[in-house]
Write a protein that holds these residues in place. Sequence first.
Motif, short mmCIF file in Angstrom:
data_model
loop_
_atom_site.label_atom_id
_atom_site.label_comp_id
_atom_site.label_asym_id
_atom_site.label_seq_id
_atom_site.Cartn_x
_atom_site.Cartn_y
_atom_site.Cartn_z
N TYR A 71 0.86 -1.17 0.00
CA TYR A 71 0.00 0.00 0.00
C TYR A 71 0.90 1.22 0.00
O TYR A 71 1.83 1.31 0.80
CB TYR A 71 -0.92 0.03 1.23
CG TYR A 71 -1.89 1.18 1.20
CD1 TYR A 71 -3.04 1.13 0.42
CD2 TYR A 71 -1.63 2.35 1.90
CE1 TYR A 71 -3.91 2.20 0.36
CE2 TYR A 71 -2.50 3.42 1.85
CZ TYR A 71 -3.64 3.34 1.07
OH TYR A 71 -4.50 4.41 1.00
N ALA A 72 0.65 2.14 -0.90
CA ALA A 72 1.41 3.39 -1.00
C ALA A 72 2.91 3.12 -1.12
O ALA A 72 3.72 3.79 -0.49
CB ALA A 72 1.10 4.31 0.18
N SER A 119 -1.58 10.57 -2.40
CA SER A 119 -0.65 11.00 -3.44
C SER A 119 0.77 10.75 -2.95
O SER A 119 1.08 11.04 -1.80
CB SER A 119 -0.83 12.50 -3.72
OG SER A 119 0.28 12.98 -4.45
N PRO A 120 1.64 10.23 -3.81
CA PRO A 120 3.04 10.05 -3.41
C PRO A 120 3.71 11.37 -3.02
O PRO A 120 4.69 11.38 -2.29
CB PRO A 120 3.71 9.45 -4.64
CG PRO A 120 2.62 8.93 -5.49
CD PRO A 120 1.39 9.73 -5.15
N LEU A 121 3.15 12.48 -3.50
CA LEU A 121 3.70 13.79 -3.19
C LEU A 121 3.19 14.37 -1.88
O LEU A 121 3.71 15.36 -1.38
CB LEU A 121 3.40 14.77 -4.33
CG LEU A 121 3.93 14.36 -5.71
CD1 LEU A 121 3.45 15.33 -6.77
CD2 LEU A 121 5.44 14.27 -5.69
N ALA A 122 2.14 13.75 -1.33
CA ALA A 122 1.54 14.26 -0.08
C ALA A 122 1.11 13.10 0.80
O ALA A 122 -0.06 12.92 1.10
CB ALA A 122 0.36 15.16 -0.41
N MET A 123 2.08 12.31 1.23
CA MET A 123 1.78 11.17 2.10
C MET A 123 1.32 11.68 3.47
O MET A 123 1.89 12.63 4.00
CB MET A 123 3.02 10.30 2.31
CG MET A 123 3.34 9.42 1.15
SD MET A 123 2.07 8.17 0.98
CE MET A 123 2.88 7.16 -0.20
#
Length: 172
Positions: A71-72, A119-123
């Motif tokens: 996950y993520a 978002s990978p930019l806003a974990m």
Amino acid sequence: MRQRIMIAMAMALEPELIIADEPTTALDVTVQAQVMDLLAELRREYAMGLVLITHDLGVVADVADTIAVMYAGRIVETAPVRDLYRRPAHPYTRGLLDSVPRVDHRGERLYAIKGAPPSPLAMPSGCPFHPRCPRAQDVCRAERPPLYVVAADAGADSRTSACHFWKEELHG
């Protein structure tokens, strides 16, 4: 046919390992089963490793020995396939299993995990799954869980879960 051609091309090189990324995407259930049977047969016949990358846990049940759920971008659970299906130790894994259509639940609404992946930019802080998790508590928002070793069953020391509440999930 494209999947079968790609498998044939890969086998021509006599690999020790095949990585199959979504090998059954956009196939009907019958053809999915044929492709998975082919991969399982090739794996046995050539004694090679097979890594399946898929979002569909229903597809891998008869082929995999061990499953790693991500996950993520992070592994959140690993387990022998039968243990994972019988008793998941992470809420995301449980959500994935609950979302697999079942014949005995015909006519019922399919389960969906609430929310959307981060978002990978806003974990999010802490556990990346906490905004969608039914078990989330303050510790989940504050601390990213390590990959705990889960030793609930005999021989299960290879099981892991990245959940602060893996015991409750496993036994809940």
